[in-house]
Write an enzyme that holds these catalytic residues in place. Structure first.
Site, PDB file in Angstrom:
ATOM      1  N   CYS A   1       0.857  -1.186   0.000  1.00 23.02           N
ATOM      2  CA  CYS A   1       0.000   0.000   0.000  1.00 23.02           C
ATOM      3  C   CYS A   1       0.895   1.240   0.000  1.00 23.02           C
ATOM      4  O   CYS A   1       2.069   1.168   0.371  1.00 23.02           O
ATOM      5  CB  CYS A   1      -0.845  -0.043   1.273  1.00 23.02           C
ATOM      6  SG  CYS A   1      -1.708   1.488   1.660  1.00 23.02           S
TER       7      CYS A   1
ATOM      8  N   THR B   1       0.890   3.489   2.091  1.00 25.49           N
ATOM      9  CA  THR B   1       1.354   3.670   3.474  1.00 25.49           C
ATOM     10  C   THR B   1       2.686   2.951   3.690  1.00 25.49           C
ATOM     11  O   THR B   1       3.593   3.478   4.337  1.00 25.49           O
ATOM     12  CB  THR B   1       0.302   3.089   4.457  1.00 25.49           C
ATOM     13  OG1 THR B   1      -0.935   3.731   4.185  1.00 25.49           O
ATOM     14  CG2 THR B   1       0.689   3.290   5.896  1.00 25.49           C
TER      15      THR B   1
ATOM     16  N   HIS C   1       5.422   5.033   2.304  1.00 29.25           N
ATOM     17  CA  HIS C   1       5.791   6.133   3.219  1.00 29.25           C
ATOM     18  C   HIS C   1       6.753   5.608   4.288  1.00 29.25           C
ATOM     19  O   HIS C   1       7.735   6.258   4.630  1.00 29.25           O
ATOM     20  CB  HIS C   1       4.558   6.695   3.933  1.00 29.25           C
ATOM     21  CG  HIS C   1       3.682   7.538   3.059  1.00 29.25           C
ATOM     22  ND1 HIS C   1       4.086   8.748   2.555  1.00 29.25           N
ATOM     23  CD2 HIS C   1       2.410   7.353   2.607  1.00 29.25           C
ATOM     24  CE1 HIS C   1       3.109   9.279   1.830  1.00 29.25           C
ATOM     25  NE2 HIS C   1       2.075   8.437   1.839  1.00 29.25           N
TER      26      HIS C   1
ATOM     27  N   HIS D   1      -0.381  -4.395   5.908  1.00 25.34           N
ATOM     28  CA  HIS D   1      -1.736  -4.599   6.439  1.00 25.34           C
ATOM     29  C   HIS D   1      -2.700  -5.198   5.412  1.00 25.34           C
ATOM     30  O   HIS D   1      -3.860  -5.403   5.720  1.00 25.34           O
ATOM     31  CB  HIS D   1      -2.291  -3.278   6.994  1.00 25.34           C
ATOM     32  CG  HIS D   1      -2.266  -2.155   5.993  1.00 25.34           C
ATOM     33  ND1 HIS D   1      -1.158  -1.377   5.790  1.00 25.34           N
ATOM     34  CD2 HIS D   1      -3.196  -1.730   5.122  1.00 25.34           C
ATOM     35  CE1 HIS D   1      -1.408  -0.491   4.843  1.00 25.34           C
ATOM     36  NE2 HIS D   1      -2.641  -0.688   4.407  1.00 25.34           N
TER      37      HIS D   1
ATOM     38  N   CYS E   1     -15.899   3.078  22.784  1.00 19.11           N
ATOM     39  CA  CYS E   1     -16.188   4.513  22.628  1.00 19.11           C
ATOM     40  C   CYS E   1     -17.599   4.671  22.061  1.00 19.11           C
ATOM     41  O   CYS E   1     -18.240   3.703  21.657  1.00 19.11           O
ATOM     42  CB  CYS E   1     -15.143   5.189  21.736  1.00 19.11           C
ATOM     43  SG  CYS E   1     -15.286   4.805  19.975  1.00 19.11           S
TER      44      CYS E   1
ATOM     45  N   CYS F   1     -18.006   3.254  18.449  1.00 20.64           N
ATOM     46  CA  CYS F   1     -17.921   1.788  18.440  1.00 20.64           C
ATOM     47  C   CYS F   1     -19.224   1.193  18.941  1.00 20.64           C
ATOM     48  O   CYS F   1     -19.799   0.298  18.329  1.00 20.64           O
ATOM     49  CB  CYS F   1     -16.771   1.316  19.319  1.00 20.64           C
ATOM     50  SG  CYS F   1     -15.177   1.329  18.491  1.00 20.64           S
TER      51      CYS F   1
ATOM     52  N   ARG G   1      -1.110   4.466 -15.381  1.00 25.12           N
ATOM     53  CA  ARG G   1      -2.325   4.177 -14.616  1.00 25.12           C
ATOM     54  C   ARG G   1      -3.587   4.523 -15.406  1.00 25.12           C
ATOM     55  O   ARG G   1      -4.602   3.827 -15.300  1.00 25.12           O
ATOM     56  CB  ARG G   1      -2.281   4.921 -13.287  1.00 25.12           C
ATOM     57  CG  ARG G   1      -1.210   4.302 -12.392  1.00 25.12           C
ATOM     58  CD  ARG G   1      -1.077   4.942 -11.049  1.00 25.12           C
ATOM     59  NE  ARG G   1      -0.366   4.022 -10.156  1.00 25.12           N
ATOM     60  CZ  ARG G   1      -0.093   4.278  -8.889  1.00 25.12           C
ATOM     61  NH1 ARG G   1      -0.461   5.432  -8.352  1.00 25.12           N
ATOM     62  NH2 ARG G   1       0.536   3.401  -8.149  1.00 25.12           N
TER      63      ARG G   1
ATOM     64  N   LEU H   1     -11.447  10.632   0.155  1.00 24.76           N
ATOM     65  CA  LEU H   1     -10.633   9.537   0.703  1.00 24.76           C
ATOM     66  C   LEU H   1      -9.163   9.941   0.771  1.00 24.76           C
ATOM     67  O   LEU H   1      -8.468   9.643   1.726  1.00 24.76           O
ATOM     68  CB  LEU H   1     -10.767   8.275  -0.166  1.00 24.76           C
ATOM     69  CG  LEU H   1      -9.983   7.088   0.391  1.00 24.76           C
ATOM     70  CD1 LEU H   1     -10.820   6.327   1.412  1.00 24.76           C
ATOM     71  CD2 LEU H   1      -9.512   6.142  -0.700  1.00 24.76           C
ATOM     72  N   GLY H   2      -8.671  10.608  -0.291  1.00 19.65           N
ATOM     73  CA  GLY H   2      -7.253  10.988  -0.364  1.00 19.65           C
ATOM     74  C   GLY H   2      -6.882  11.887   0.810  1.00 19.65           C
ATOM     75  O   GLY H   2      -7.678  12.744   1.213  1.00 19.65           O
TER      76      GLY H   2
HETATM   77  P1  NAD Z   1      -1.869   6.495  -4.834  1.00 22.09           P
HETATM   78  O1  NAD Z   1      -0.937   7.487  -4.238  1.00 22.09           O
HETATM   79  O2  NAD Z   1      -1.340   5.257  -5.444  1.00 22.09           O
HETATM   80  O3  NAD Z   1      -2.773   7.226  -5.944  1.00 22.09           O
HETATM   81  C1  NAD Z   1      -2.943   8.590  -6.034  1.00 22.09           C
HETATM   82  C2  NAD Z   1      -2.942   8.946  -7.506  1.00 22.09           C
HETATM   83  O4  NAD Z   1      -3.215  10.350  -7.632  1.00 22.09           O
HETATM   84  C3  NAD Z   1      -1.584   8.673  -8.182  1.00 22.09           C
HETATM   85  O5  NAD Z   1      -1.735   7.805  -9.279  1.00 22.09           O
HETATM   86  C4  NAD Z   1      -1.147  10.078  -8.604  1.00 22.09           C
HETATM   87  O6  NAD Z   1      -0.417  10.082  -9.827  1.00 22.09           O
HETATM   88  C5  NAD Z   1      -2.490  10.793  -8.727  1.00 22.09           C
HETATM   89  N1  NAD Z   1      -2.389  12.252  -8.792  1.00 22.09           N
HETATM   90  C6  NAD Z   1      -1.374  13.058  -8.367  1.00 22.09           C
HETATM   91  N2  NAD Z   1      -1.630  14.330  -8.727  1.00 22.09           N
HETATM   92  C7  NAD Z   1      -2.817  14.345  -9.362  1.00 22.09           C
HETATM   93  C8  NAD Z   1      -3.598  15.376  -9.959  1.00 22.09           C
HETATM   94  N3  NAD Z   1      -3.208  16.661  -9.956  1.00 22.09           N
HETATM   95  N4  NAD Z   1      -4.761  15.030 -10.552  1.00 22.09           N
HETATM   96  C9  NAD Z   1      -5.168  13.739 -10.561  1.00 22.09           C
HETATM   97  N5  NAD Z   1      -4.459  12.718 -10.018  1.00 22.09           N
HETATM   98  C10 NAD Z   1      -3.301  13.038  -9.423  1.00 22.09           C
HETATM   99  O7  NAD Z   1      -2.916   6.160  -3.688  1.00 22.09           O
HETATM  100  P2  NAD Z   1      -4.032   5.015  -3.515  1.00 22.09           P
HETATM  101  O8  NAD Z   1      -3.448   3.867  -2.806  1.00 22.09           O
HETATM  102  O9  NAD Z   1      -4.781   4.788  -4.780  1.00 22.09           O
HETATM  103  O10 NAD Z   1      -4.969   5.792  -2.461  1.00 22.09           O
HETATM  104  C11 NAD Z   1      -5.640   6.978  -2.862  1.00 22.09           C
HETATM  105  C12 NAD Z   1      -5.560   8.060  -1.808  1.00 22.09           C
HETATM  106  O11 NAD Z   1      -6.349   7.684  -0.688  1.00 22.09           O
HETATM  107  C13 NAD Z   1      -4.177   8.339  -1.256  1.00 22.09           C
HETATM  108  O12 NAD Z   1      -4.099   9.744  -0.951  1.00 22.09           O
HETATM  109  C14 NAD Z   1      -4.148   7.543   0.034  1.00 22.09           C
HETATM  110  O13 NAD Z   1      -3.221   8.053   0.963  1.00 22.09           O
HETATM  111  C15 NAD Z   1      -5.559   7.719   0.496  1.00 22.09           C
HETATM  112  N6  NAD Z   1      -6.113   6.658   1.360  1.00 22.09           N
HETATM  113  C16 NAD Z   1      -6.975   7.054   2.332  1.00 22.09           C
HETATM  114  C17 NAD Z   1      -7.589   6.103   3.115  1.00 22.09           C
HETATM  115  C18 NAD Z   1      -8.584   6.532   4.138  1.00 22.09           C
HETATM  116  O14 NAD Z   1      -8.939   5.689   4.977  1.00 22.09           O
HETATM  117  N7  NAD Z   1      -9.064   7.766   4.094  1.00 22.09           N
HETATM  118  C19 NAD Z   1      -7.326   4.745   2.916  1.00 22.09           C
HETATM  119  C20 NAD Z   1      -6.468   4.366   1.871  1.00 22.09           C
HETATM  120  C21 NAD Z   1      -5.876   5.344   1.089  1.00 22.09           C
HETATM  121 ZN    ZN Z   2     -13.869   2.864  19.679  1.00 21.76          ZN
END
Ligand code: NAD
Ligand code: ZN
Length: 341
Positions: free
Chosen positions: A38, A40, A43, A63, A96, A99, A200, A262-263
């Site tokens: 992932c 994560t 990172h 994970h 909590c 939960c 992609r 989500l991002g």
């Molecule tokens: P990823 O980093 O593989 O995908 C993000 C994509 O966004 C990449 O392909 C990147 O090239 C693209 N991107 C960058 N700049 C852009 C722009 N200007 N316009 C359009 N696209 C652009 O991540 P992923 O694994 O597919 O996850 C998606 C996002 O969700 C990530 O930010 C991740 O951290 C986050 N996430 C959040 C949760 C949550 O629980 N909220 C869980 C999983 C992942």
């Molecule tokens: Zn809880």
């Protein structure tokens, strides 16, 4: 057993001999078959600022997994050795308010497998039995290994109704790509996805996207014109974590549109708030997967024809983890699987 451990506070990950995890009376011990990498994990591998403040040195990471239960704690009910399982990596406190109200995905004391406790990039993993999710035989191991991010995609895509709607997904990472397939599966009209990575965007074409956009060359307005969309995007799924992608999305959302986030957007992301206020947009933050409605829904959708297999682009033995992380860091990939058996 062997595990991929963040042994030092510097870039890298190290294949290390560690003890098989102990399991408690409510836990299961799982023999890992396959894992997936992932963002994560990347990172953590890169040891960026995010990782430095969160990740304890010595942690076994990972994970996303599928495996087989080999031991169950004395109080575990309903699960037994031999069952094939994936698992929810968010371990909720259970007491909590949220939960207790059945919203464990937004527990205020969530502990995360492979982030704040030892993870699955190892031969064995111990987790609470409630977090293990038994799988029907019809789901292949490779797909079973990516149910965690598929769950993020399902949770986000189904946050609002997309039936007959025009859906804009910003970010064609693995989660965005799977969200596209889900939106198609449940009956969206057009699915438009933007990214800056052509590799992609090519996968997106195989996953049911109506119109992939490289946002460096094509605008959201141009996509609307080509598809003869008059008023704007109905549902937005922000999956890039990129500020300008989000700003752009808000500008072209239709009045009364819905946006699921989500991002992980940067803290200093600035937007034109009038796009939310004056257009009456609904905006919802999405974290993790609903426990366990998202899991039920995604397994049912996989059994009724949802196909996300094109998102998996590479497969390696866990011993070749360095190669896998290198490919991940260049972004020339969808999901990457590591085989442990
Ligand atoms: P990823 O980093 O593989 O995908 C993000 C994509 O966004 C990449 O392909 C990147 O090239 C693209 N991107 C960058 N700049 C852009 C722009 N200007 N316009 C359009 N696209 C652009 O991540 P992923 O694994 O597919 O996850 C998606 C996002 O969700 C990530 O930010 C991740 O951290 C986050 N996430 C959040 C949760 C949550 O629980 N909220 C869980 C999983 C992942
Ligand atoms: Zn809880």
């Amino acid at each position: 057993m062997q595990a991929l451990v963040k042994s030092k506070g510097e870039k890298g990950i190290w294949l290390t001999d560690v003890s098989v995890p102990e399991y408690g009376h409510n836990d299961v011990l799982i023999k890992i078959k396959k894992t997936a990498i992932c963002g994560t994990d990347l990172h953590i591998y890169n040891w960026d600022e995010w990782a430095q403040v969160r990740i304890p040195v010595g942690l076994t990471i990972g994970h996303e997994f599928v495996g087989e239960i080999v031991e169950v704690g004395q109080d575990v009910q309903g699960l037994k050795p031999g069952m094939r399982v994936s698992g929810e990596g968010h371990i909720a406190c259970g007491f909590c308010r949220r939960c207790r109200g059945g919203l464990r995905h937004i527990c205020r004391q969530n502990v995360s497998v492979g982030v704040t406790r030892n993870g699955c990039f190892a031969e064995y993993l111990a987790i609470p039995a409630v977090n293990a999710y038994p799988l029907p035989d019809s789901i292949p191991d490779n797909i079973a290994a990516i149910l965690d991010p598929l769950g993020n995609a399902v949770h986000t895509t189904l946050a609002f109704s997309v039936i007959g709607e025009d859906v804009l997904i910003t970010g064609a990472g693995p989660v965005g790509l799977m969200a596209a397939a889900i939106a198609r599966h449940v009956g969206a009209r057009f699915v438009i996805i933007s990214d800056v990575n052509d590799y992609r965007l090519d996968i997106a074409k195989k996953m049911g996207v109506t119109f992939p956009i490289n946002s460096m060359h094509t605008t959201l307005k141009e996509a609307m014109n080509t598809l003869e969309m008059k008023e704007g995007y109905d549902v937005g799924l922000e999956m890039s974590g990129n500020s300008s992608a989000f700003r752009n999305m808000l500008e072209f959302m239709t009045h009364g549109g819905k946006v699921a986030l989500l991002g992980f957007l940067p803290q200093d992301t600035q937007i034109d708030w009038n796009n939310i206020i004056m257009k009456g947009l609904q905006v919802k933050g999405i974290y993790g997967r609903e426990m366990f409605e998202t899991w039920y829904t995604m397994v049912s959708m996989l059994q009724s024809g949802l196909d996300v297999s094109d998102v998996i682009t590479h497969e390696f033995s866990y011993q070749d983890f360095d190669k896998a992380f290198e490919i991940m860091s260049f972004g020339q990939c969808g999901k990457i699987i590591l085989n442990w058996m």
